[in-house]
Design a protein around this motif. Structure first.
Motif, PDB file in Angstrom:
ATOM      1  N   UNK A  24      37.489 -11.792  18.610  1.00  4.70           N
ATOM      2  CA  UNK A  24      36.376 -11.729  17.659  1.00  4.70           C
ATOM      3  C   UNK A  24      36.631 -10.692  16.582  1.00  4.70           C
ATOM      4  N   UNK A  25      37.299  -9.607  16.944  1.00  4.19           N
ATOM      5  CA  UNK A  25      37.638  -8.591  15.945  1.00  4.19           C
ATOM      6  C   UNK A  25      38.618  -9.148  14.912  1.00  4.19           C
ATOM      7  N   UNK A  26      39.538  -9.973  15.364  1.00  6.60           N
ATOM      8  CA  UNK A  26      40.497 -10.565  14.426  1.00  6.60           C
ATOM      9  C   UNK A  26      39.807 -11.522  13.449  1.00  6.60           C
ATOM     10  N   UNK A  27      38.837 -12.282  13.939  1.00  7.57           N
ATOM     11  CA  UNK A  27      38.170 -13.262  13.069  1.00  7.57           C
ATOM     12  C   UNK A  27      37.160 -12.627  12.131  1.00  7.57           C
ATOM     13  N   UNK A  28      36.678 -11.417  12.434  1.00 11.17           N
ATOM     14  CA  UNK A  28      35.675 -10.770  11.592  1.00 11.17           C
ATOM     15  C   UNK A  28      36.263  -9.701  10.680  1.00 11.17           C
ATOM     16  N   UNK A  29      37.550  -9.578  10.638  1.00 13.15           N
ATOM     17  CA  UNK A  29      38.162  -8.588   9.739  1.00 13.15           C
ATOM     18  C   UNK A  29      38.000  -9.002   8.284  1.00 13.15           C
ATOM     19  N   UNK A  30      37.789  -8.003   7.426  1.00  8.19           N
ATOM     20  CA  UNK A  30      37.695  -8.239   5.998  1.00  8.19           C
ATOM     21  C   UNK A  30      38.981  -7.788   5.318  1.00  8.19           C
ATOM     22  N   UNK A  31      39.200  -8.313   4.131  1.00  2.00           N
ATOM     23  CA  UNK A  31      40.405  -7.962   3.393  1.00  2.00           C
ATOM     24  C   UNK A  31      41.194  -9.190   2.997  1.00  2.00           C
ATOM     25  N   UNK A  32      42.066  -8.974   2.007  1.00  2.00           N
ATOM     26  CA  UNK A  32      42.848 -10.089   1.485  1.00  2.00           C
ATOM     27  C   UNK A  32      43.844 -10.618   2.507  1.00  2.00           C
ATOM     28  N   UNK A  33      44.441  -9.734   3.285  1.00  2.00           N
ATOM     29  CA  UNK A  33      45.463 -10.174   4.230  1.00  2.00           C
ATOM     30  C   UNK A  33      44.859 -11.074   5.306  1.00  2.00           C
ATOM     31  N   UNK A  34      43.718 -10.683   5.846  1.00  2.00           N
ATOM     32  CA  UNK A  34      43.087 -11.508   6.870  1.00  2.00           C
ATOM     33  C   UNK A  34      42.595 -12.831   6.302  1.00  2.00           C
ATOM     34  N   UNK A  35      42.071 -12.806   5.066  1.00  2.00           N
ATOM     35  CA  UNK A  35      41.602 -14.046   4.439  1.00  2.00           C
ATOM     36  C   UNK A  35      42.757 -15.006   4.179  1.00  2.00           C
ATOM     37  N   UNK A  36      43.831 -14.476   3.619  1.00  2.00           N
ATOM     38  CA  UNK A  36      44.995 -15.327   3.365  1.00  2.00           C
ATOM     39  C   UNK A  36      45.629 -15.815   4.665  1.00  2.00           C
ATOM     40  N   UNK A  37      45.642 -14.960   5.675  1.00  2.00           N
ATOM     41  CA  UNK A  37      46.176 -15.385   6.960  1.00  2.00           C
ATOM     42  C   UNK A  37      45.358 -16.502   7.590  1.00  2.00           C
ATOM     43  N   UNK A  38      44.034 -16.419   7.452  1.00  2.00           N
ATOM     44  CA  UNK A  38      43.172 -17.477   7.987  1.00  2.00           C
ATOM     45  C   UNK A  38      43.404 -18.788   7.263  1.00  2.00           C
ATOM     46  N   UNK A  39      43.477 -18.717   5.924  1.00  2.00           N
ATOM     47  CA  UNK A  39      43.750 -19.929   5.146  1.00  2.00           C
ATOM     48  C   UNK A  39      45.093 -20.534   5.531  1.00  2.00           C
ATOM     49  N   UNK A  40      46.094 -19.705   5.669  1.00  2.00           N
ATOM     50  CA  UNK A  40      47.426 -20.212   6.010  1.00  2.00           C
ATOM     51  C   UNK A  40      47.434 -20.847   7.395  1.00  2.00           C
ATOM     52  N   UNK A  41      46.719 -20.250   8.341  1.00  2.00           N
ATOM     53  CA  UNK A  41      46.694 -20.797   9.698  1.00  2.00           C
ATOM     54  C   UNK A  41      45.964 -22.135   9.745  1.00  2.00           C
ATOM     55  N   UNK A  42      44.833 -22.236   9.048  1.00  2.00           N
ATOM     56  CA  UNK A  42      44.069 -23.490   9.051  1.00  2.00           C
ATOM     57  C   UNK A  42      44.849 -24.595   8.346  1.00  2.00           C
ATOM     58  N   UNK A  43      45.392 -24.277   7.175  1.00  2.00           N
ATOM     59  CA  UNK A  43      46.129 -25.297   6.415  1.00  2.00           C
ATOM     60  C   UNK A  43      47.422 -25.668   7.140  1.00  2.00           C
ATOM     61  N   UNK A  44      48.085 -24.689   7.733  1.00  2.00           N
ATOM     62  CA  UNK A  44      49.349 -24.966   8.423  1.00  2.00           C
ATOM     63  C   UNK A  44      49.164 -25.859   9.641  1.00  2.00           C
ATOM     64  N   UNK A  45      48.169 -25.562  10.471  1.00  2.00           N
ATOM     65  CA  UNK A  45      47.942 -26.407  11.646  1.00  2.00           C
ATOM     66  C   UNK A  45      47.455 -27.810  11.258  1.00  2.00           C
ATOM     67  N   UNK A  46      46.670 -27.890  10.189  1.00  2.00           N
ATOM     68  CA  UNK A  46      46.223 -29.212   9.729  1.00  2.00           C
ATOM     69  C   UNK A  46      47.365 -30.053   9.192  1.00  2.00           C
ATOM     70  N   UNK A  47      48.242 -29.415   8.393  1.00  2.00           N
ATOM     71  CA  UNK A  47      49.392 -30.153   7.864  1.00  2.00           C
ATOM     72  C   UNK A  47      50.345 -30.567   8.975  1.00  2.00           C
ATOM     73  N   UNK A  48      50.537 -29.708   9.947  1.00  2.00           N
ATOM     74  CA  UNK A  48      51.418 -30.057  11.060  1.00  2.00           C
ATOM     75  C   UNK A  48      50.847 -31.229  11.859  1.00  2.00           C
ATOM     76  N   UNK A  49      49.529 -31.226  12.050  1.00  2.00           N
ATOM     77  CA  UNK A  49      48.900 -32.316  12.795  1.00  2.00           C
ATOM     78  C   UNK A  49      49.058 -33.649  12.070  1.00  2.00           C
TER      79      UNK A  49
END
Length: 349
Positions: free
Chosen positions: A154-179
Motif C-alpha cells: 500500500x505504501x508503494x501504491x500511495x507514493x507521490x512523485x514523478x518516478x512513482x507515477x511514471x513507474x505506475x504508467x509503465x507497469x500498467x501499459x507494459x502488462x497490457x501490451x504483453x497480454x
C-alpha cells in the motif's frame, strides 16, 4: 515646526485688519466666544494627511478582476454544476434509449434479432469474452483488497512523485501490451497468466480507493453494475451498427479527459480553473466511458460475427474483453469518487 506654523496662521490674519487693538477686541469678543476652535480643526486635518479624491471625482473607472485572477481564484459553489447537468442529461438520454430500443420501437434489425441466426461458435465466442470480463473484475477486486491489507504494497501504491507515477504508467501499459501480444490458446497458458498479472496490477493501482470504506465501494459497485448492464442492454437492443460510428468523437473526448486529468497535477481543484478541469475529468470521463461501453459492446459483437471460424490465429476473447473491462473500471472509479464527495457533493454520514 509645521504644526506650530499652521496654528499661527489664523492669528496672523487677524492682525492684518484696519481696526485698532482695542476696537478689534471689542468687535471680535462675542463672536470668538461662539465660534469653534479653528486651530484645532486645522491641526486634525493636517494630521490626517492629504485625502485621495474618489474615483468618480478623478474621472477613473474601477478595474474589475482580470481573467487570470478569476481563473486562479477560489472556485464558486456551482463549480461542478455544469458537469452534474451534463451527467444528468446523459443519464436521461440513456434511459430514453433503453425504453425506445428495449420496447422494439426501432424498425431496424438489432443485435438481439440477429442473434437468432447466429451459429454456435459466435455464441461461444461472446460467452467466453464476457466470462473473461467477469473474471477480470473479480481478480481486480481481490488484488485491490490484498494490496490494501499489505502495508508495504500500500505504501508503494500511495507514493507521490514523478518516478512513482511514471513507474505506475509503465507497469500498467507494459502488462497490457504483453497480454495483447501473446497468442490466445484455450486452457491455462502464458496468455492467461499475463492477463491475471495485468488485472492484479490494476487492482493495486486502485487499492487506495479502499480508504473510502467498504459500504461506499459496495454502493459504487452496485451502481456500476446497473450502468454497465443498462448500457449493454441498449447496445444489444439498438441496431447492430448504431454506435460503431462513435469511434472518432470518442477518441477526441478521450484526449480531452486525459489532458484535464494530467493538468490536475499542477492545477488543484481549489482554484476555479482546477475545479473546472476536475469536473471535466470526473463527469466528462463518466459520460465518455459510458459511450465507449456502447461502442465496444457492438464492436465485440461485430468482431465475433465477422471473424473467420478457421484462421491462422483463433478468435481472442481476452483481448476482446479488455476494452469493456477498462470501460467498466473507469466508470467504477468515477462513481466512487462522486459518492465520496469528490464531484462537489457533500458526503453524508
Amino acid at each position: 515646526m509645521l504644526l506650530r506654523l499652521a496654528s499661527a496662521l489664523p492669528a496672523k490674519g487677524l492682525l492684518t485688519t484696519s481696526f485698532s487693538n482695542s476696537a478689534k477686541q471689542a468687535f471680535l469678543a462675542p463672536k470668538l466666544a461662539k465660534a469653534p476652535n479653528n486651530n484645532a480643526v486645522l491641526l486634525r486635518n493636517y494630521a490626517r494627511g492629504p485625502r485621495e479624491a474618489p474615483p468618480a471625482v478623478r474621472g477613473e473607472v474601477r478595474r474589475g478582476p482580470t481573467l487570470k485572477e478569476k481563473l486562479m481564484g477560489p472556485p464558486s459553489a456551482n463549480a461542478y454544476s455544469l458537469g452534474k447537468g451534463a451527467a444528468a442529461g446523459a443519464a436521461g438520454i440513456g434511459l430514453g434509449a433503453l425504453c425506445y430500443y428495449g420496447l422494439g420501437l426501432s424498425n431496424e434489425a438489432s443485435i438481439q434479432h440477429n442473434s437468432l441466426l447466429w451459429p454456435q461458435y459466435v455464441r461461444d465466442r461472446l460467452h467466453t469474452t464476457y466470462g473473461y470480463f467477469g473474471a477480470a473484475c473479480i481478480a481486480t477486486a481481490l488484488s485491490a483488497a490484498a494490496v490494501f491489507r499489505s502495508p508495504r504494497l500500500l505504501e508503494l501504491t500511495t507514493r507521490n512523485g514523478w518516478l512513482s507515477t511514471l513507474g505506475t504508467f509503465a507497469l500498467v501499459i507494459g502488462t497490457g501490451a504483453m497480454t495483447q501480444s501473446i497468442q490466445y490458446k484455450e486452457g491455462v497458458g502464458p496468455k492467461q497468466l499475463s492477463w491475471l498479472l495485468h488485472c492484479a496490477v490494476l487492482g493495486g493501482v486502485i487499492a487506495p480507493l479502499c480508504f473510502l470504506g467498504g459500504p461506499l465501494l459496495t454502493r459504487a459497485a452496485i451502481y456500476t453494475g446497473g450502468v454497465v448492464g443498462g448500457l449493454s442492454t441498449v447496445a444489444v437492443c439498438a441496431p447492430s451498427d448504431k454506435f460503431l460510428y462513435m469511434g472518432g468523437p470518442l477518441a477526441i473526448g478521450l484526449g480531452l479527459v486525459m489532458a484535464s486529468s494530467l493538468a490536475g497535477i499542477w492545477l488543484p481543484p481549489t482554484t476555479a480553473l482546477g475545479a473546472g478541469l476536475a469536473s471535466l475529468s470526473l463527469y466528462g470521463g463518466l459520460i465518455l466511458f459510458s459511450g465507449f461501453l456502447l461502442y465496444d459492446t457492438q464492436r465485440i459483437v461485430r468482431k465475433a460475427e465477422m471473424y473467420p471460424q478457421y484462421a491462422m490465429q483463433p478468435f481472442d476473447p481476452i483481448n476482446a474483453s479488455l476494452s469493456i473491462y477498462m470501460d467498466a473500471l473507469n466508470i467504477f472509479i468515477r462513481i466512487a469518487m462522486i459518492l465520496s464527495g469528490g464531484g462537489g457533493n457533500s458526503r453524508r454520514k
